[in-house]
Design an enzyme around this catalytic site. Sequence first.
Site, PDB file in Angstrom:
ATOM      1  N   GLY A   1       0.817  -1.206   0.000  1.00  0.00           N
ATOM      2  CA  GLY A   1       0.000   0.000   0.000  1.00  0.00           C
ATOM      3  C   GLY A   1       0.854   1.261   0.000  1.00  0.00           C
TER       4      GLY A   1
ATOM      5  N   GLY B   1       6.251   1.551   3.254  1.00  0.00           N
ATOM      6  CA  GLY B   1       7.682   1.352   3.458  1.00  0.00           C
ATOM      7  C   GLY B   1       8.381   0.695   2.276  1.00  0.00           C
TER       8      GLY B   1
ATOM      9  N   THR C   1       9.703   7.726 -11.342  1.00  0.00           N
ATOM     10  CA  THR C   1       8.694   7.879 -12.389  1.00  0.00           C
ATOM     11  C   THR C   1       7.735   9.042 -12.130  1.00  0.00           C
ATOM     12  OG1 THR C   1       7.214   6.297 -11.329  1.00  0.00           O
ATOM     13  CG2 THR C   1       8.775   5.415 -12.948  1.00  0.00           C
TER      14      THR C   1
ATOM     15  N   HIS D   1      12.996  13.459  -0.760  1.00  0.00           N
ATOM     16  CA  HIS D   1      13.351  12.056  -0.980  1.00  0.00           C
ATOM     17  C   HIS D   1      14.761  11.911  -1.533  1.00  0.00           C
ATOM     18  CE1 HIS D   1       8.911  10.517  -1.109  1.00  0.00           C
ATOM     19  NE2 HIS D   1       9.256  11.020   0.045  1.00  0.00           N
TER      20      HIS D   1
ATOM     21  N   ARG E   1      17.762   9.738   0.327  1.00  0.00           N
ATOM     22  CA  ARG E   1      18.470   8.629  -0.323  1.00  0.00           C
ATOM     23  C   ARG E   1      19.979   8.755  -0.158  1.00  0.00           C
ATOM     24  NH1 ARG E   1      14.456   9.215  -4.228  1.00  0.00           N
ATOM     25  NH2 ARG E   1      15.668  10.517  -5.611  1.00  0.00           N
TER      26      ARG E   1
ATOM     27  N   GLU F   1      15.341  10.664 -13.507  1.00  0.00           N
ATOM     28  CA  GLU F   1      13.918  10.984 -13.588  1.00  0.00           C
ATOM     29  C   GLU F   1      13.402  10.577 -14.963  1.00  0.00           C
ATOM     30  OE1 GLU F   1      13.393  15.060 -12.399  1.00  0.00           O
ATOM     31  OE2 GLU F   1      14.162  14.645 -10.387  1.00  0.00           O
TER      32      GLU F   1
END
Length: 169
Positions: free
Chosen positions: A8, A12, A34, A49, A53, A61
């Site tokens: 979902g 995670g 994406t 994000h 990372r 991208e």
Amino acid sequence: MITFIIGGIKSGKSNFALKEGEKTGSRNFYYIATARAIDEEMKERIERHKKERGSHWITVEEPINLNEAIMKITQNSSVVIDCLTTWLTNLIVEGYDFCEFVEAFFDLLRKYRDEIHLFIVANEVGLGIIPENQLGRKFVDLAGTVNHKVMDICDRAYLMVAGVPLRIK
């Protein structure tokens, strides 16, 4: 090796994919994003994000042509595709021949499975109610079919539930 990580939203999946990717012993780490930065909140989310990372993950991208992005990656690399569901959304909304793109993607997975460590992230869209409109039903059907085929091709698969990975293949 191909690892499929499904679950979902906010379960995670991405964090698990990144951690697993770092365990492979690969020399290079690629994150194929994406999502499109369609508004200010999304731009901020994408930047956050990227920082989370770390700089050792090279961000590519690519909202449409996953095959082109994957073919540019060198052997002995770990690659996270995040996420397949967003990619399908982009193809449908922008009017691409999604069948052509999806079949070419499956062919590429079979070809590159032994050259890179590939972690494919996707949302499980089949646990809710049937959408009330035709586009929603078309999307759920397509996403479910694509998830089935990726599951058939992959070497390992995990279902993420509230941050906990459950190995299902």
